[in-house]
Design an enzyme around this catalytic site. Structure first.
Site, mmCIF file in Angstrom:
data_model
loop_
_atom_site.group_PDB
_atom_site.id
_atom_site.type_symbol
_atom_site.label_atom_id
_atom_site.label_comp_id
_atom_site.label_asym_id
_atom_site.label_seq_id
_atom_site.Cartn_x
_atom_site.Cartn_y
_atom_site.Cartn_z
ATOM 1 N N ASP A 91 0.864 -1.177 0.000
ATOM 2 C CA ASP A 91 0.000 0.000 0.000
ATOM 3 C C ASP A 91 0.900 1.226 0.000
ATOM 4 O OD1 ASP A 91 -2.058 1.768 0.129
ATOM 5 O OD2 ASP A 91 -2.753 1.198 2.126
ATOM 6 N N ALA A 92 1.389 1.545 -1.184
ATOM 7 C CA ALA A 92 2.389 2.598 -1.337
ATOM 8 C C ALA A 92 1.853 3.826 -2.059
ATOM 9 C CB ALA A 92 3.605 2.050 -2.096
ATOM 10 N N LYS A 93 0.733 3.683 -2.750
ATOM 11 C CA LYS A 93 0.077 4.778 -3.474
ATOM 12 C C LYS A 93 1.066 5.539 -4.348
ATOM 13 C CE LYS A 93 -3.502 5.183 0.068
ATOM 14 N NZ LYS A 93 -2.965 4.162 1.004
ATOM 15 N N ARG A 94 1.815 4.798 -5.152
ATOM 16 C CA ARG A 94 2.776 5.408 -6.053
ATOM 17 C C ARG A 94 2.092 5.851 -7.350
ATOM 18 N NH1 ARG A 94 5.424 4.862 -1.676
ATOM 19 N NH2 ARG A 94 7.609 4.276 -1.679
#
Length: 269
Positions: A91-94
């Site tokens: 869950d890095a939302k890159r």
């Protein structure tokens, strides 16, 4: 992981539970603080306690990045410890220009071997497509989130429809239901119903059940499909169910409780 393998895990465990390992050092029980890496020691016991009930684990990278080198080490050890039969989410939302997104993809897919990563579609197709070039890997695109500010942009009218619908309708053509999922907050039941009309066969990652107020039954009424199609995440309600030396046992009980509810809702499987 292929879509069929994920669905097989759901059928085997009668569960679509995703456990969020959003571990904060200050909330690790005192008896683990002397461990060489307290976060990993905590995560390992949570995984052991919940593996029979969970089909996925989601690691919010911010909680690990905040701890510097030791945090990245905890992240690496945790992803290596999770059985390969279980779906894993960074869950890095890159999401950035294409060559930067390619580096993010190589980091989380090649170096760390996550099955998927959450991405922001705001910069358009070239910021997401690099994540779709990896066989058996997934981009989980932000669509309709449950945070208070989510509606600031997501619900704006764009040509007679909400922006989140336009995002889905456009981005679904960048890949397929074999490598794209979408994030839909559990508190957005109305949006979830509308989203299912647009993408009936895609998997959806649903955060916000439990501590954030989302209702599991409402999520299922609006979101389930013939292959389940849901990964419902629970973080704090499971991993912080207890702060004593019995924390893992309490986490197992909470995970099992959710799995039983899910099994009842998966009556056709």
């Amino acid at each position: 992981m292929k879509k069929t393998a994920l669905f097989n895990q759901i059928k085997k465990k009668k569960s679509f539970l995703c456990v969020g390992l959003d571990t904060v050092v200050s909330r690790v029980p005192e008896h683990l603080r002397s461990e060489p890496n307290p976060v990993f020691a905590f995560n390992r016991q949570i995984i052991d306690a919940t593996i029979d009930f969970a089909v996925a684990y989601k690691l919010n990278t911010a909680f690990y990045e905040a701890e510097g080198v030791q945090g990245w080490e905890a992240l690496r050890k945790t992803i290596e410890y999770i059985p390969k039969s279980v779906f894993t989410i960074a869950d890095a939302k890159r999401g950035d220009i294409s060559h930067t997104s390619k580096m993010y993809a190589e980091t989380f897919f090649d170096l760390m071997n996550f099955d998927s990563i959450t991405v922001s579609p705001y910069m358009g197709s070239d910021s997401v497509r690099p994540f779709l070039d990896f066989e058996g890997k997934w981009a989980i695109i932000l669509a309709a989130t449950s945070n208070d500010g989510g509606k600031d942009f997501q619900d704006l009218d764009v040509g007679g429809q909400e922006l989140y619908k336009k995002v889905i309708q456009t981005s679904m053509n960048w890949g397929s239901d074999e490598n794209i999922m979408y994030v839909v907050g559990a508190t957005r039941s109305g949006a979830l119903k509308e989203i299912r009309k647009i993408i009936p066969n895609y998997f959806l990652l649903i955060p916000g059940v439990g501590a954030q107020g989302g209702d599991l039954k409402a999520v299922c009424e609006n979101g389930l499909n013939k292959e389940c199609g849901l990964l419902v995440n629970s973080s704090r309600d499971i991993i912080y169910a207890d702060a004593s030396e019995n924390f893992a046992k309490k986490a197992a009980l909470q995970a099992e409780k959710m799995q039983r509810q899910m099994a009842e809702l998966l009556y056709w499987i």
